[in-house]
Design an enzyme around this catalytic site. Structure first.
Site, PDB file in Angstrom:
ATOM      1  N   SER A 127       0.804  -1.224   0.000  1.00 42.50           N
ATOM      2  CA  SER A 127       0.000   0.000   0.000  1.00 42.50           C
ATOM      3  C   SER A 127       0.839   1.278   0.000  1.00 42.50           C
ATOM      4  CB  SER A 127      -0.956   0.019   1.200  1.00 42.50           C
ATOM      5  OG  SER A 127      -0.250   0.214   2.405  1.00 42.50           O
ATOM      6  N   LYS A 163       0.796   4.330   6.972  1.00 37.51           N
ATOM      7  CA  LYS A 163       0.099   5.219   6.032  1.00 37.51           C
ATOM      8  C   LYS A 163       0.550   6.666   6.257  1.00 37.51           C
ATOM      9  CE  LYS A 163      -2.815   2.127   4.238  1.00 37.51           C
ATOM     10  NZ  LYS A 163      -2.110   0.962   4.763  1.00 37.51           N
TER      11      LYS A 163
END
Length: 219
Positions: A127, A163
């Site tokens: 990701s 993230k």
């Protein structure tokens, strides 16, 4: 050291770990081991590790991780120097006489002066690939304040995620660096359940050590 004899499959498993660590200086991931031996479940990896641990070929570290017994590391040439030797000076202007001298070593402490406050986690997933962070990389984290837009490691509802972190009236937004993944939105009323584990300051992979760029340069 007089350890119990390994079975043929256990020896193949141990040899794979040794060869991988010799080449990459890190352990293979569970996924890499499972693919190498065509295991259908990570439980098979765990079972082999437990067998090697019981027979004394592996040890459990203070960080509750597994590693090769020090005796085997020494015998198999897995020990590395603690740094890169600096052998002298080289001109970056006009030509001048070479100067050879022992100027010490470049170590991790040279690159990251606050080593005592730093720790690493191994990445699982893709990701953050557009930030240059790939599956199997080691991210380097520090227990610093994570500001708006910084990359950080978050623990929420028993799960972790790496993230880019944004704060707004709608809550906490965790933004991936891969368009194939959606943002994760955490509402304000459950903020107390969120823990910021650490701020991303760099990562390590087979191509080397990569320090985090300042936000203006990274954008």
């Amino acid at each position: 050291m007089d350890n119990a004899q390994l079975t043929r499959k256990q020896k193949e498993f141990f040899d794979f770990i040794i060869d991988y660590k010799k080449e990459h200086d890190v352990w293979p991931t569970y996924r890499e081991i499972a693919e190498a031996f065509n295991y259908k479940s990570p439980n098979s990896v765990t079972q082999n590790i437990q067998a090697l641990l019981k027979k004394g070929y592996l040890i459990k570290t203070d960080d509750d991780e597994y590693d090769i017994h020090p005796n085997y590391e020494e015998n198999l040439g897995l020990k590395k120097n603690s740094g890169i030797p600096v052998r002298g000076l080289i001109a970056a202007g006009y030509l001048q006489e070479a100067v050879e001298a022992d100027l010490g070593q470049i170590t991790l402490e040279t690159l990251f002066p606050n080593m005592d406050d730093m720790f690493a986690l191994r990445v699982s997933g893709m990701s953050m690939k557009d930030a240059g962070i790939y599956d199997g990389d080691f991210v380097l984290l520090m227990d610093n304040d994570v500001k708006e837009g910084d990359i950080g490691a978050v623990l929420y509802n028993g799960e972790t995620s790496l993230k880019r972190i944004f704060y707004d009236k709608n809550g906490l937004r965790l933004e991936p660096a891969n368009e194939e993944y959606d943002d994760i939105i955490i509402k304000p009323d459950v903020f107390e359940e969120v823990r910021i584990i650490g701020k991303y300051i760099g990562h390590v992979n087979r191509s080397g050590i990569h320090k985090a760029l300042p936000r203006k340069l990274a954008s």
